[in-house]
Design a protein around this motif. Structure first.
Motif, PDB file in Angstrom:
ATOM      1  N   ASN A  85       0.789  -1.225   0.000  1.00 14.21           N
ATOM      2  CA  ASN A  85       0.000   0.000   0.000  1.00 14.21           C
ATOM      3  C   ASN A  85       0.825   1.281   0.000  1.00 14.21           C
ATOM      4  OD1 ASN A  85       0.915   0.201   2.624  1.00 14.21           O
ATOM      5  ND2 ASN A  85      -1.018  -0.391   3.556  1.00 14.21           N
ATOM      6  N   ILE A 110     -10.808  -2.888   1.880  1.00 17.09           N
ATOM      7  CA  ILE A 110      -9.579  -3.364   2.514  1.00 17.09           C
ATOM      8  C   ILE A 110      -9.871  -4.606   3.352  1.00 17.09           C
ATOM      9  CG2 ILE A 110      -7.809  -2.811   4.239  1.00 17.09           C
ATOM     10  CD1 ILE A 110      -7.925   0.099   3.181  1.00 17.09           C
ATOM     11  N   GLU A 122      -8.155  -8.277   3.112  1.00  6.96           N
ATOM     12  CA  GLU A 122      -7.380  -8.754   4.250  1.00  6.96           C
ATOM     13  C   GLU A 122      -8.071  -9.884   5.022  1.00  6.96           C
ATOM     14  OE1 GLU A 122      -4.520  -6.840   5.995  1.00  6.96           O
ATOM     15  OE2 GLU A 122      -4.133  -5.985   4.034  1.00  6.96           O
ATOM     16  N   SER A 167      -8.747  -9.749  10.025  1.00  2.00           N
ATOM     17  CA  SER A 167      -7.607  -8.836   9.856  1.00  2.00           C
ATOM     18  C   SER A 167      -7.550  -7.811  10.981  1.00  2.00           C
ATOM     19  CB  SER A 167      -7.711  -8.111   8.516  1.00  2.00           C
ATOM     20  OG  SER A 167      -8.821  -7.227   8.520  1.00  2.00           O
ATOM     21  N   SER A 177      -3.247  -2.246   7.260  1.00  2.26           N
ATOM     22  CA  SER A 177      -3.447  -3.165   6.133  1.00  2.26           C
ATOM     23  C   SER A 177      -2.131  -3.396   5.415  1.00  2.26           C
ATOM     24  CB  SER A 177      -4.488  -2.602   5.165  1.00  2.26           C
ATOM     25  OG  SER A 177      -4.014  -1.421   4.571  1.00  2.26           O
ATOM     26  N   LYS A 178      -2.056  -4.509   4.750  1.00  2.00           N
ATOM     27  CA  LYS A 178      -0.814  -4.863   4.054  1.00  2.00           C
ATOM     28  C   LYS A 178      -1.017  -5.107   2.563  1.00  2.00           C
ATOM     29  CE  LYS A 178       1.266  -4.694   7.959  1.00  2.00           C
ATOM     30  NZ  LYS A 178       1.434  -3.323   8.349  1.00  2.00           N
ATOM     31  N   LYS A 179      -2.270  -5.324   2.137  1.00  2.00           N
ATOM     32  CA  LYS A 179      -2.535  -5.676   0.742  1.00  2.00           C
ATOM     33  C   LYS A 179      -3.437  -4.637   0.087  1.00  2.00           C
ATOM     34  CE  LYS A 179      -2.804 -10.476   2.140  1.00  2.00           C
ATOM     35  NZ  LYS A 179      -3.750 -11.566   2.275  1.00  2.00           N
TER      36      LYS A 179
END
Length: 194
Positions: free
Chosen positions: A3, A126, A130, A134, A67-69
């Motif tokens: 992101n 998101i 996730e 998440s 978030s990571k994705k």
């Protein structure tokens, strides 16, 4: 994909939006304090919008940090949010220049409402990427602030029919709710990241 680019792009857009808003503050003709009086509504609308943009920037940062994705849906949802935020300078200027008249104030409320919906859609996009377990999903929980804000914006929009000043008070109250630090995301981060 990560992101990082999404956050950098969003930060840049928000910085431009704030710059456009401040450029709308016109220098008065005259050197007395009386020359500033006609600018008070414009300045107050600027302050309100600056606070709202600051709230969005802060919460957007926290949301992306948790978030990571990123997916295509997240990218489009983010652009949707930025679209509504990009209308702040216009609505702010119109409302301030017309001393919080009903129609400009109602439009301001509609833009706040649409931005709140867009933020919720981004949050949901998101979470969809996730997963329900998440960090963001856990942190958001029932999200009473996210549900209360659109309701307040609707109340303010209707209030413009009776008194734009009531609407402005509701806009300020909704902003104050978000100014109280929201530690939900920070509370779910591991200790070394918070």
């Amino acid at each position: 994909m990560g992101n990082g680019r999404l956050e950098a792009f969003s930060d840049g857009v928000l910085a431009i939006i704030i710059t456009i808003m401040v450029l709308e503050l016109k220098v008065p003709h005259g050197e007395s304090l009386a020359a500033l009086a006609p600018l008070v509504p414009v300045f107050l609308s600027y302050v309100l919008s600056f606070v709202y943009l600051g709230i969005y920037w802060n919460n957007h940062h926290h949301m992306l940090y948790a978030s990571k994705k990123v997916s295509g849906r997240v990218l489009w949802a983010n652009l949707h949010l930025l679209f509504w935020l990009s209308l702040f300078p216009f609505a702010t200027g119109w409302m301030g220049e017309n001393q919080f008249a009903p129609l400009p104030s109602a439009l301001y409320g509609v833009i706040l409402l649409c931005a709140a919906i867009a933020y919720w859609l981004l949050q949901q996009a998101i979470i969809a990427v996730e997963g329900a377990g998440s960090m963001l999903a856990v942190a958001v929980g029932r999200d009473w602030k996210g549900k209360l804000s659109p309701a307040l914006y609707l109340v303010a929009i209707v209030a413009t029919l009776y008194s734009p000043w009531i609407a402005e008070a509701v806009f300020v109250a909704a902003a104050l709710i978000w100014l109280i630090p929201d530690r939900r995301i920070e509370n779910v981060l591991p200790r070394n990241e918070a």
